[in-house]
Design an enzyme around this catalytic site. Sequence first.
Site, PDB file in Angstrom:
ATOM      1  N   ARG A  44       0.868  -1.183   0.000  1.00 56.10           N
ATOM      2  CA  ARG A  44       0.000   0.000   0.000  1.00 56.10           C
ATOM      3  C   ARG A  44       0.900   1.228   0.000  1.00 56.10           C
ATOM      4  O   ARG A  44       2.110   1.122   0.124  1.00 56.10           O
ATOM      5  CB  ARG A  44      -1.037  -0.011   1.152  1.00 56.10           C
ATOM      6  CG  ARG A  44      -0.674  -0.665   2.427  1.00 56.10           C
ATOM      7  CD  ARG A  44       0.430   0.008   3.179  1.00 56.10           C
ATOM      8  NE  ARG A  44       0.224   1.441   3.311  1.00 56.10           N
ATOM      9  CZ  ARG A  44       1.170   2.321   3.603  1.00 56.10           C
ATOM     10  NH1 ARG A  44       2.439   1.929   3.760  1.00 56.10           N
ATOM     11  NH2 ARG A  44       0.909   3.602   3.709  1.00 56.10           N
ATOM     12  N   GLY A  45       0.252   2.398  -0.124  1.00 56.12           N
ATOM     13  CA  GLY A  45       1.035   3.632  -0.294  1.00 56.12           C
ATOM     14  C   GLY A  45       1.114   3.913  -1.784  1.00 56.12           C
ATOM     15  O   GLY A  45       1.467   3.011  -2.570  1.00 56.12           O
ATOM     16  N   ALA A  46       0.789   5.155  -2.170  1.00 55.32           N
ATOM     17  CA  ALA A  46       0.625   5.460  -3.598  1.00 55.32           C
ATOM     18  C   ALA A  46       1.824   5.070  -4.468  1.00 55.32           C
ATOM     19  O   ALA A  46       1.668   4.355  -5.472  1.00 55.32           O
ATOM     20  CB  ALA A  46       0.273   6.933  -3.763  1.00 55.32           C
ATOM     21  N   ARG A  85      -7.273   0.213  -6.838  1.00 53.07           N
ATOM     22  CA  ARG A  85      -7.370   1.309  -5.860  1.00 53.07           C
ATOM     23  C   ARG A  85      -7.555   2.618  -6.632  1.00 53.07           C
ATOM     24  O   ARG A  85      -6.619   3.114  -7.264  1.00 53.07           O
ATOM     25  CB  ARG A  85      -6.131   1.347  -4.953  1.00 53.07           C
ATOM     26  CG  ARG A  85      -5.997   0.062  -4.141  1.00 53.07           C
ATOM     27  CD  ARG A  85      -5.251   0.238  -2.864  1.00 53.07           C
ATOM     28  NE  ARG A  85      -5.924   1.079  -1.892  1.00 53.07           N
ATOM     29  CZ  ARG A  85      -5.320   1.568  -0.801  1.00 53.07           C
ATOM     30  NH1 ARG A  85      -4.057   1.306  -0.576  1.00 53.07           N
ATOM     31  NH2 ARG A  85      -5.984   2.317   0.053  1.00 53.07           N
ATOM     32  N   ASP A 233      -1.892  10.994  -2.158  1.00 55.63           N
ATOM     33  CA  ASP A 233      -2.290   9.955  -3.118  1.00 55.63           C
ATOM     34  C   ASP A 233      -2.622  10.534  -4.483  1.00 55.63           C
ATOM     35  O   ASP A 233      -2.553   9.841  -5.494  1.00 55.63           O
ATOM     36  CB  ASP A 233      -3.475   9.165  -2.578  1.00 55.63           C
ATOM     37  CG  ASP A 233      -2.994   8.229  -1.494  1.00 55.63           C
ATOM     38  OD1 ASP A 233      -2.830   8.689  -0.342  1.00 55.63           O
ATOM     39  OD2 ASP A 233      -2.711   7.060  -1.803  1.00 55.63           O
ATOM     40  N   ASN A 243      -5.401  12.596   0.361  1.00 55.76           N
ATOM     41  CA  ASN A 243      -4.507  11.753   1.171  1.00 55.76           C
ATOM     42  C   ASN A 243      -5.361  11.004   2.193  1.00 55.76           C
ATOM     43  O   ASN A 243      -6.583  11.163   2.242  1.00 55.76           O
ATOM     44  CB  ASN A 243      -3.424  12.608   1.846  1.00 55.76           C
ATOM     45  CG  ASN A 243      -2.343  11.752   2.496  1.00 55.76           C
ATOM     46  OD1 ASN A 243      -1.800  10.832   1.859  1.00 55.76           O
ATOM     47  ND2 ASN A 243      -2.038  11.992   3.754  1.00 55.76           N
ATOM     48  N   LYS A 244      -4.721  10.195   2.974  1.00 63.21           N
ATOM     49  CA  LYS A 244      -5.410   9.318   3.926  1.00 63.21           C
ATOM     50  C   LYS A 244      -6.488  10.045   4.715  1.00 63.21           C
ATOM     51  O   LYS A 244      -6.295  11.192   5.121  1.00 63.21           O
ATOM     52  CB  LYS A 244      -4.349   8.718   4.864  1.00 63.21           C
ATOM     53  CG  LYS A 244      -4.852   7.773   5.913  1.00 63.21           C
ATOM     54  CD  LYS A 244      -5.730   6.671   5.373  1.00 63.21           C
ATOM     55  CE  LYS A 244      -5.088   5.818   4.298  1.00 63.21           C
ATOM     56  NZ  LYS A 244      -6.073   4.953   3.593  1.00 63.21           N
TER      57      LYS A 244
HETATM   58  O1  MRU Z   1      -4.431   3.300   2.113  1.00 63.31           O
HETATM   59  P1  MRU Z   1      -2.943   3.490   2.017  1.00 63.31           P
HETATM   60  O2  MRU Z   1      -2.189   2.919   3.160  1.00 63.31           O
HETATM   61  O3  MRU Z   1      -2.416   3.070   0.669  1.00 63.31           O
HETATM   62  O4  MRU Z   1      -2.784   5.073   2.084  1.00 63.31           O
HETATM   63  C1  MRU Z   1      -1.500   5.625   1.994  1.00 63.31           C
HETATM   64  C2  MRU Z   1      -1.491   7.103   2.146  1.00 63.31           C
HETATM   65  O5  MRU Z   1      -2.507   7.740   2.289  1.00 63.31           O
HETATM   66  C3  MRU Z   1      -0.163   7.773   2.022  1.00 63.31           C
HETATM   67  O6  MRU Z   1      -0.140   8.949   2.784  1.00 63.31           O
HETATM   68  C4  MRU Z   1       0.088   8.144   0.556  1.00 63.31           C
HETATM   69  O7  MRU Z   1      -0.128   7.048  -0.272  1.00 63.31           O
HETATM   70  C5  MRU Z   1       1.459   8.650   0.337  1.00 63.31           C
HETATM   71  S1  MRU Z   1       2.651   7.390   0.552  1.00 63.31           S
HETATM   72  C6  MRU Z   1       4.178   7.985   0.125  1.00 63.31           C
END
Ligand code: MRU
Length: 349
Positions: A44-46, A85, A233, A243-244
Amino acid sequence: MKTLFWKENKLYLLDQRKLPHEITYVICGDHYAVATAISEMVVRGAPAIGVAAAYGIALAALQNQSSPEFLPALQGAGDDLIKTRPTAVNLRWAVKQMLVTAKEYATESKSVITTQLINKAEAIAAEDIKVNRLIGAHGAVLINDGACILTLCNAGALATAGYGTALGVISAAYTNQRKISVFACETRPYLQGARLTTWELSQAGIPVTLIVDNAAGLLFQRKMIDMVLVGADRIVSNGDVANKIGTYPLSILAEEHNVPFYVAAPLSTFDLTLSSREEIPIEERNSYEITHIAGVKITGDEIPVYNPAFDLTPAEKISAIITERGIIYRPDREKITALFAQDGEQDDE
Ligand code: MRU
């Protein structure tokens, strides 16, 4: 510890669902496995899901060596991966890079195209780490000695091919011998802050204290926060950021308390096809993530649940966006257009 790597024509993904208690890798032998791993949050993470999807296309090429419809099969794999996603735009960006590479070599044999695709996925992964180091170097100047930083979710090495974006900035500042400390919001419901950010920062020796998301307001009132630093994201052309979930309330708290609010993200997180935040699709995840904690049910039966995974922060609330090309203070449409005008980095597709 690598977030992901390629070995003997397979993609190895560190299983982030099991962290910090167990270190295991999920091995993906085809693009379907990569798509499942992305939807199920193994990775996970963009930026990390973008890199994983790039390898997913390489796997699709390997699978389709005898297919008469080789290029359409890659396109289909790209569609499968992008669907997993919907908010993080790096996924679409990486798939597009891969499909452009496939088209560039379209007149060559399948095996040549496949080799080029593997090389391209490796290059995307390597470039991500390089870019994150640049983001770290640019952003470190914003962190004063002794600063106390509030972060949300996990924008570290685990959310990228390595080094991280927001946590990369923190690491760079820490390496510069600054006495800094971090408050990590636990990040309900998936607890990326509690499980991943505290783990990553502790391993790097960076002082980190875990708080529940709802504690942030009190910390601001008590002047315990000098800056907010998060990842992204998707950033659209006027500077609005997805973002999250929970990022937007932090931006309001930061503004109210005159604390700078920073976003760290690579250029691959920008989506210039959208003009403002209302156009960004927000991923809704399953109710289980909210009704259960670590597999234990905490609600009664059949409680309706709404679980948006991201929220939207208006550009006006953002003090600066830190990219590999430098810092955009008070981001707006004009500054973002200028950033990309340098080399036509994105097209309008
Ligand atoms: O749902 P996730 O864990 O994929 O969400 C991740 C985030 O919101 C991060 O802040 C974002 O992807 C940036 S990661 C460098």
